[in-house]
Design a protein around this motif. Structure first.
Motif, PDB file in Angstrom:
ATOM      1  N   ALA A 113      31.061  59.394  27.022  1.00  0.00           N
ATOM      2  CA  ALA A 113      30.408  59.256  28.325  1.00  0.00           C
ATOM      3  C   ALA A 113      29.940  57.829  28.482  1.00  0.00           C
ATOM      4  CB  ALA A 113      29.238  60.228  28.434  1.00  0.00           C
ATOM      5  N   MET A 114      30.675  57.043  29.231  1.00  0.00           N
ATOM      6  CA  MET A 114      30.310  55.642  29.422  1.00  0.00           C
ATOM      7  C   MET A 114      30.491  55.265  30.869  1.00  0.00           C
ATOM      8  SD  MET A 114      31.253  53.232  26.210  1.00  0.00           S
ATOM      9  CE  MET A 114      32.018  52.039  27.100  1.00  0.00           C
ATOM     10  N   GLN A 115      29.509  54.570  31.403  1.00  0.00           N
ATOM     11  CA  GLN A 115      29.671  54.081  32.767  1.00  0.00           C
ATOM     12  C   GLN A 115      30.531  52.818  32.746  1.00  0.00           C
ATOM     13  OE1 GLN A 115      26.589  51.767  35.031  1.00  0.00           O
ATOM     14  NE2 GLN A 115      26.298  53.781  35.938  1.00  0.00           N
ATOM     15  N   VAL A 116      31.466  52.730  33.674  1.00  0.00           N
ATOM     16  CA  VAL A 116      32.318  51.541  33.725  1.00  0.00           C
ATOM     17  C   VAL A 116      32.003  50.749  34.991  1.00  0.00           C
ATOM     18  CG1 VAL A 116      34.282  52.639  34.940  1.00  0.00           C
ATOM     19  CG2 VAL A 116      34.675  50.688  33.405  1.00  0.00           C
ATOM     20  N   SER A 117      31.952  49.426  34.847  1.00  0.00           N
ATOM     21  CA  SER A 117      31.740  48.629  36.052  1.00  0.00           C
ATOM     22  C   SER A 117      33.022  47.912  36.444  1.00  0.00           C
ATOM     23  CB  SER A 117      30.578  47.657  35.882  1.00  0.00           C
ATOM     24  OG  SER A 117      30.882  46.693  34.920  1.00  0.00           O
ATOM     25  N   ILE A 118      33.229  47.817  37.751  1.00  0.00           N
ATOM     26  CA  ILE A 118      34.439  47.233  38.324  1.00  0.00           C
ATOM     27  C   ILE A 118      34.035  46.046  39.196  1.00  0.00           C
ATOM     28  CG2 ILE A 118      36.409  47.677  39.850  1.00  0.00           C
ATOM     29  CD1 ILE A 118      36.201  50.634  39.095  1.00  0.00           C
ATOM     30  N   ASN A 119      34.722  44.932  39.047  1.00  0.00           N
ATOM     31  CA  ASN A 119      34.436  43.751  39.866  1.00  0.00           C
ATOM     32  C   ASN A 119      35.076  43.897  41.246  1.00  0.00           C
ATOM     33  OD1 ASN A 119      33.033  41.668  38.035  1.00  0.00           O
ATOM     34  ND2 ASN A 119      34.711  42.444  36.779  1.00  0.00           N
ATOM     35  N   ILE A 120      34.276  43.715  42.250  1.00  0.00           N
ATOM     36  CA  ILE A 120      34.715  43.903  43.630  1.00  0.00           C
ATOM     37  C   ILE A 120      34.654  42.556  44.354  1.00  0.00           C
ATOM     38  CG2 ILE A 120      34.081  45.018  45.811  1.00  0.00           C
ATOM     39  CD1 ILE A 120      35.228  46.923  43.741  1.00  0.00           C
ATOM     40  N   SER A 121      35.671  42.275  45.159  1.00  0.00           N
ATOM     41  CA  SER A 121      35.722  41.002  45.881  1.00  0.00           C
ATOM     42  C   SER A 121      35.289  41.153  47.335  1.00  0.00           C
ATOM     43  CB  SER A 121      37.143  40.437  45.842  1.00  0.00           C
ATOM     44  OG  SER A 121      37.456  40.056  44.534  1.00  0.00           O
ATOM     45  N   ALA A 122      35.034  40.018  47.949  1.00  0.00           N
ATOM     46  CA  ALA A 122      34.531  39.991  49.333  1.00  0.00           C
ATOM     47  C   ALA A 122      35.344  40.857  50.278  1.00  0.00           C
ATOM     48  CB  ALA A 122      34.531  38.554  49.843  1.00  0.00           C
ATOM     49  N   GLN A 123      36.658  40.658  50.279  1.00  0.00           N
ATOM     50  CA  GLN A 123      37.484  41.377  51.248  1.00  0.00           C
ATOM     51  C   GLN A 123      37.511  42.876  51.018  1.00  0.00           C
ATOM     52  OE1 GLN A 123      41.198  39.027  51.201  1.00  0.00           O
ATOM     53  NE2 GLN A 123      39.638  37.504  50.800  1.00  0.00           N
ATOM     54  N   ASP A 124      37.225  43.277  49.781  1.00  0.00           N
ATOM     55  CA  ASP A 124      37.178  44.714  49.505  1.00  0.00           C
ATOM     56  C   ASP A 124      36.046  45.365  50.280  1.00  0.00           C
ATOM     57  OD1 ASP A 124      39.247  44.436  47.640  1.00  0.00           O
ATOM     58  OD2 ASP A 124      37.817  43.844  46.094  1.00  0.00           O
ATOM     59  N   LEU A 125      35.050  44.563  50.671  1.00  0.00           N
ATOM     60  CA  LEU A 125      33.890  45.107  51.384  1.00  0.00           C
ATOM     61  C   LEU A 125      34.012  44.947  52.897  1.00  0.00           C
ATOM     62  CD1 LEU A 125      30.967  43.888  49.094  1.00  0.00           C
ATOM     63  CD2 LEU A 125      31.831  46.215  49.320  1.00  0.00           C
TER      64      LEU A 125
END
Ligand code: C2E
Ligand code: MG
Ligand code: MG
Ligand code: MG
Length: 285
Positions: A113-125
């Motif tokens: 059980a591990m939380q994973v973080s994902i890098n999100i870019s400007a255009q994704d938002l």
């Protein structure tokens, strides 16, 4: 003359323009190819994060890796920004999310059980595509929102603040974690700190790499931790390379660390092994 089509736009290189420009176009063209072929050139690596209070590893960050068949390893710093500038980043992010959430499901099946973080870019938002994609992949893989953290950089908030905030609020209300990445460099966004629906502040590695010996860095980091905590945010330091910095950060009340001191980013299989060895070593202590 060379012309390269990326996402229906034509990028033209003419004789006389510099070599750097041509190289960029080549990188973009091969990146698009790598995404379409999905032949193993692109991989996701994971770097563990440690909870400084418990000493447990309970989270990781997903980082893209590109091993080009001819050019070898191409670092993300070289192609992510290019992809952002040309609109190719949407394809990259979609590929990343799909792969990471498959891996995440696999870890869960293995009882990890591990939380994973994902890098999100400007255009994704800038549109709702990201929202639908993540929701679909969560459902497919029986995952929960709190299994996922989105790492956003200050820069990413600047393009369309209203739209970005609306999407981030959606994610936050759904139970996703939201972290402000690379905090302290680039665009000053102190005003955004209270306005954004954040759970976590991630102090940029430039303040952390020489922390053990740099008095100025210590002052900045100590006060950032205090400020974040008073705003109700948890704090993670990236770029922790030595025991001294880790100890200093724990004393200063930092919540999590990530860095070569603990582990380098690695493939999912390697992470499973690493976690197993980490737990064994922990018990032996
Ligand atoms: P980031 O999100 O700030 O990621 C942290 C970077 O610091 C990673 O570089 C990681 O390998 C590196 N790092 C971790 N620990 C240490 C340490 O102890 N010392 C040093 N010197 N470095 C450390 P990486 O993997 O080369 O990624 C660079 C940047 O590229 C990332 O910075 C992120 O902005 C971007 N990136 C990477 N993967 C993705 C992705 O899947 N999607 C998007 N949109 N961007 C990504
Ligand atoms: Mg990050
Ligand atoms: Mg970072
Ligand atoms: Mg960074």
């Amino acid at each position: 003359e060379h012309a390269i089509a990326i996402n229906e736009r034509l990028y033209v290189y003419q004789e006389g323009q510099d070599k750097v420009h041509l190289r960029k176009l080549k990188i973009l063209r091969s990146l698009k190819e790598a995404l379409q072929k999905d032949d193993g050139q692109l991989q996701m690596y994971y770097q563990p994060k440690m909870n400084l209070r418990t000493g447990e590893v309970e989270k990781s960050e997903a980082l893209i890796r590109w091993f080009h068949p001819d050019d070898g390893f191409i670092p993300p710093d070289l192609f992510i920004e290019l992809a952002e500038q040309t609109g190719l980043i949407g394809l990259v992010t979609a590929w990343v999310i799909s792969r990471v959430l498959d891996d995440q499901a696999r870890l869960k099946r293995d009882g990890i059980a591990m939380q994973v973080s994902i890098n999100i870019s400007a255009q994704d938002l800038s549109d709702d595509g990201l929202k639908f994609l993540i929701e679909q992949k969560l459902q497919q893989n029986n995952l929960e929102a709190h299994d996922v953290c989105l790492e956003i950089t200050e820069r990413d908030m600047m393009t369309d603040v209203d739209k970005s905030l609306a999407l981030l609020n959606y994610f936050r209300e759904r139970g996703f974690q939201i972290s402000m990445d690379d905090y302290g460099i680039g665009y000053s966004a102190l005003s955004k700190l209270a306005q954004m629906p954040l759970n976590e502040l991630k102090i940029d590695k430039c303040f952390i790499l020489k922390l053990a010996t740099q008095k100025d860095d210590q002052i900045i980091v100590r006060n950032t931790i205090t400020m974040a905590h008073e705003l109700g945010l948890s704090v993670i330091a990236e770029g922790v390379e030595d025991l001294e910095s880790k100890d200093w950060l724990r004393e200063a009340g930092c919540d999590y660390i990530q860095g070569y001191y603990l582990a380098r980013p690695m493939a999912c299989d390697a992470l499973v092994k690493w976690l197993d060895e980490f737990k064994t070593a922990e018990k032996a202590e």
